[in-house]
Design a protein around this motif. Structure first.
Motif: not given
Length: 759
Positions: A335-341
């Motif tokens: 999805x992205x480089x950020x953590x899935x919350x």
């Protein structure tokens, strides 16, 4: 006097010439008018045909284009509920919407249930669950059956939100209520405090799993009907679950209560067979980072694993040949480089949504492997804390950390379609490996639609191949003999008779093929194959014997009538092969050729198979190929044939070296038109095959074609659904296939005409 007569004669001649000139002018003008009318009519008819084809093309595009539209969301409203109540009653544990996306429900950690309008936040109802103390764990049966399991200490209360619909004054009114299907008293599961909980309710039994002090405890409540009162009685069974060596951060149960899944934040997992109460698989889900969320996809077969690396993985249990079941990584989404919350799964499709730490909303669909949307939905100052999707996947509800709610309209009608889903192998749930599958519907709501065109395209080409394999030699050889060797008297009778076969409805041919020909071939399989082998040999032997007869006997048969002598030969060989079928089967196949094929050669046999379709469809295609090819051969100028014969060539040399090359453009057109007829045939393949979409070149196995698939399913599908548009896409694929084949055929035909046009 003579001069006067001469003058009168000349005057009459000039008058008659003038009248004739006037008549010719009038006749010429009428002819010109008719020519113009004919030209306009023919041109208009041709343009109308082209316009009709273009309209079909654009209508098909109109129906299929919505499938390739990306998802989009639209913000409708933002609001806050009562801040005092929110702060008093704790964090939100569960957020959802009912069927119409009008009423939302929120469960708070204090046990308070709030029902409010989803688009405005207006309070509808409020309930306080009968809890003895603060909640220590919460679990949901499924999104489709939202049975809430709430743990307080070692006890579990089961509650369920119900939405009753009424129509006072012809206005829809949705009234939410809370029901307690197992009573308002909590069920005792453990003597210690439950920290993680899982619930699965079926018609036969209720299963509760709990994490207590780092280990698993569970009970099974079997539903039995009391013999006297006919009431449902719960019979409790305590599960003796194995000890675990990992942290229990997520606990889930499969839909049939067979598999229990334990996942730790570090990515370790254990799969427990809840029937045998043993661990059957263990391992690690990720190689780096941590797991941030674990959800069950629609149907509760697949685990959706979210990580702090922005990756989402799909896992489900797979059983290989002779192997124990194991948890298998099927596909991944970055999805992205950020953590899935946060993650949420759709209620009726195999789609899911995620929100990362940057408040970036992403929508995915597992089967098609598509990311359908990626859009920021909130400021970084107020992160999203809860996410809910409507059962119809047409609305979203978000809650931010500051207590503000957001209501969004979602447009995501056809996420199931992608190039991979249509043409490549896809690993479907519960399948041992990726495969090409067409299965558009099933009896349950958890079904994963399978829209692979590959087996349909394969079946289309397979049916056309076997039909052309039978029709081409018969039609071309018949056309050559009729046009080149047959006497004109016989030709005038034979040609119309064969062309008349084309008027026979294909539904009749399909009916005969399915109900008579298929069982006949199955009963006389050795005789049919011996017929295919002995017929050409018998004809050649008869021809050789005929050539050795005395000239006086052979010359009694007029030229062009020799083919009539083969009629009794063909009938005799056919009767002999079919009559001896049982004897051949007893001699060579131990009395059962079908069993010999299956057990000795490993070739499966289906009564309605490609052989039956080839015979029936070949019979339907023969008149088309024969008529066009015969006209092309007969149209070759006789001067070419006579010139070749005069130069010393034999009739066969003339046929092969002069006639067939000259007629090759027409022969090639006949084959292409025949192939187009075979590719587009519907009723024969619909009635004479098993109509199963399998990819098997076996001549004894059935198939399903694109055209037959459209005919079978178009009447049962919902208008404007993905299935409906996929069928139009199948028609578009057929349209393009025919266009490409005809274009190539025309190019080849023009080259053949240019090459042999100088003969």
């Amino acid at each position: 006097m003579q001069n006067l007569d001469t003058l009168q004669s000349e005057s009459q001649q000039s008058e008659s010439q003038a009248k004739s000139s006037i008549f010719d002018d009038r006749l010429g003008g009428w002819r010109k008018t008719k020519d113009k009318l004919a030209n306009i009519t023919i041109t208009g008819g041709g343009m109308a045909v082209l316009m009709a084809i273009l309209l079909i093309f654009f209508y098909l595009l109109y129906e299929i284009m919505p499938m390739f539209k990306s998802a989009n969301i639209e913000a409708v409203s933002r609001y806050s509920l009562e801040q005092k109540a929110a702060s008093k009653n704790g964090d939100t544990l569960y957020l959802a919407m009912e069927e119409q996306a009008e009423i939302a429900v929120r469960l708070q950690s204090s046990g308070q249930i709030d029902f409010f309008t989803a688009n405005s936040g207006k309070k509808v109802k409020q309930y306080q669950l009968p809890l003895s103390s603060q909640l220590t764990a919460f679990a949901l049966n499924s999104e489709q059956q939202p049975l809430l399991a709430l743990a307080t200490g070692g006890d579990v209360l089961l509650a369920k939100p119900i939405y009753k619909i009424s129509y006072p004054n012809d206005q829809r009114l949705i009234t939410p209520v809370m029901e307690y299907p197992y009573g308002e008293e909590a069920i005792s599961v453990s003597r210690a405090t439950i920290t993680q909980l899982a619930v699965r309710d079926t018609e036969e039994q209720l299963l509760l799993l709990a994490a207590v002090d780092g280990q698993l405890e569970g009970i099974r409540l079997v539903k039995e009907e009391d013999f006297l009162s006919e009431e449902i009685v719960l019979v409790e069974e305590v599960l003796l679950l194995p000890e675990l060596d990992i942290n229990i951060d997520w606990l889930l149960i499969g839909p049939d209560q067979r598999w229990g899944y334990v996942v730790s934040r570090q990515g370790d997992y254990r799969v427990i067979n809840l029937n045998s109460e043993q661990i059957v698989d263990s391992g690690r889900l990720i190689t780096q980072g941590e797991v941030t969320d674990v959800r069950l996809l629609l149907g509760e077969i697949s685990l959706m694993i979210s990580t702090d690396q922005g990756e989402i993985q799909q896992w489900f249990m797979v059983r290989g040949d002779g192997e124990l079941p194991r948890l298998q990584n099927i596909r991944s989404f970055q999805g992205s480089d950020s953590a899935i919350k946060l993650a949420a799964t759709e209620h009726r499709r195999k789609g899911f949504l995620t929100v990362d730490n940057d408040n970036q909303l992403a929508i995915y669909y597992t089967t098609s492997g598509r990311q359908l949307l990626s859009e920021s939905i909130a400021d970084a100052s107020a992160p999203i804390s809860q996410l809910a999707i409507a059962p119809r996947a047409n609305a979203l509800l978000t809650q931010q950390a500051n207590g503000e709610f957001g209501y969004w309209l979602l447009d995501n009608e056809h996420p199931e379609i992608s190039w991979q889903a249509l043409w490549e192998k896809v690993w479907y749930e519960s399948y041992p490996e990726p495969d090409y599958i067409w299965q558009s519907s099933a009896s349950n709501n958890d079904f994963e639609a399978k829209y692979s065109f590959t087996p349909l395209a394969f079946g289309t080409l397979k049916a056309a191949f076997y039909a052309m394999l039978i029709a081409t030699p018969l039609a071309l050889c018949g056309a050559i003999y009729t046009a080149y060797f047959m006497t004109p008297v016989v030709r005038r009778k034979v040609k119309p008779l064969i062309e008349l076969m084309e008027a026979l409805p294909t539904v009749i041919l399909g009916f005969l093929a399915g109900l008579w020909l298929a069982p006949f071939i199955e009963r006389n399989l050795p005789g049919v194959f011996s017929l295919l082998l002995l017929m050409p040999v018998g004809v050649l032997i008869f021809g050789f014997c005929w050539s050795r007869l005395p000239d006086g006997l052979r010359l009694r048969v007029p030229d062009g009538w020799h083919a009539a002598l083969l009629i009794p030969v063909v009938i005799a060989i056919s009767w002999g092969c079919i009559a001896a079928s049982g004897i051949f089967e007893l001699w060579f196949f131990n009395g059962d050729m079908r069993a010999w094929l299956t057990h000795d050669l490993g070739i499966s046999f289906d009564q309605r198979n490609a052989m039956v379709v080839g015979a029936a469809m070949g019979f339907a295609v023969v008149p088309t190929i024969f008529s066009i090819a015969e006209d092309a051969i007969f149209s070759v100028p006789k001067s070419l044939s006579y010139g070749s014969l005069a130069l010393g060539a034999t009739p066969w040399q003339t046929l092969v070296g002069v006639v067939i090359p000259t007629a090759s453009p027409g022969i090639f057109s006949a084959l292409m038109i025949g192939m187009g007829r075979a590719v587009g045939e519907t009723m024969i393949v619909l009635m004479a095959t098993g109509n199963t979409p399998v990819m098997d070149a076996n001549i004894f196995e059935g198939m399903r074609t694109l055209a037959a698939n459209i005919a079978v399913e178009i009447g049962e599908t919902e208008v404007d659904s993905s299935h409906y548009r996929v069928l139009f896409l199948a028609a578009f694929v057929l349209f393009l296939f025919t266009f490409v084949v005809n274009t190539i055929a025309e190019i080849v035909r023009q080259r053949l005409r240019k090459k042999y046009g100088s003969l």
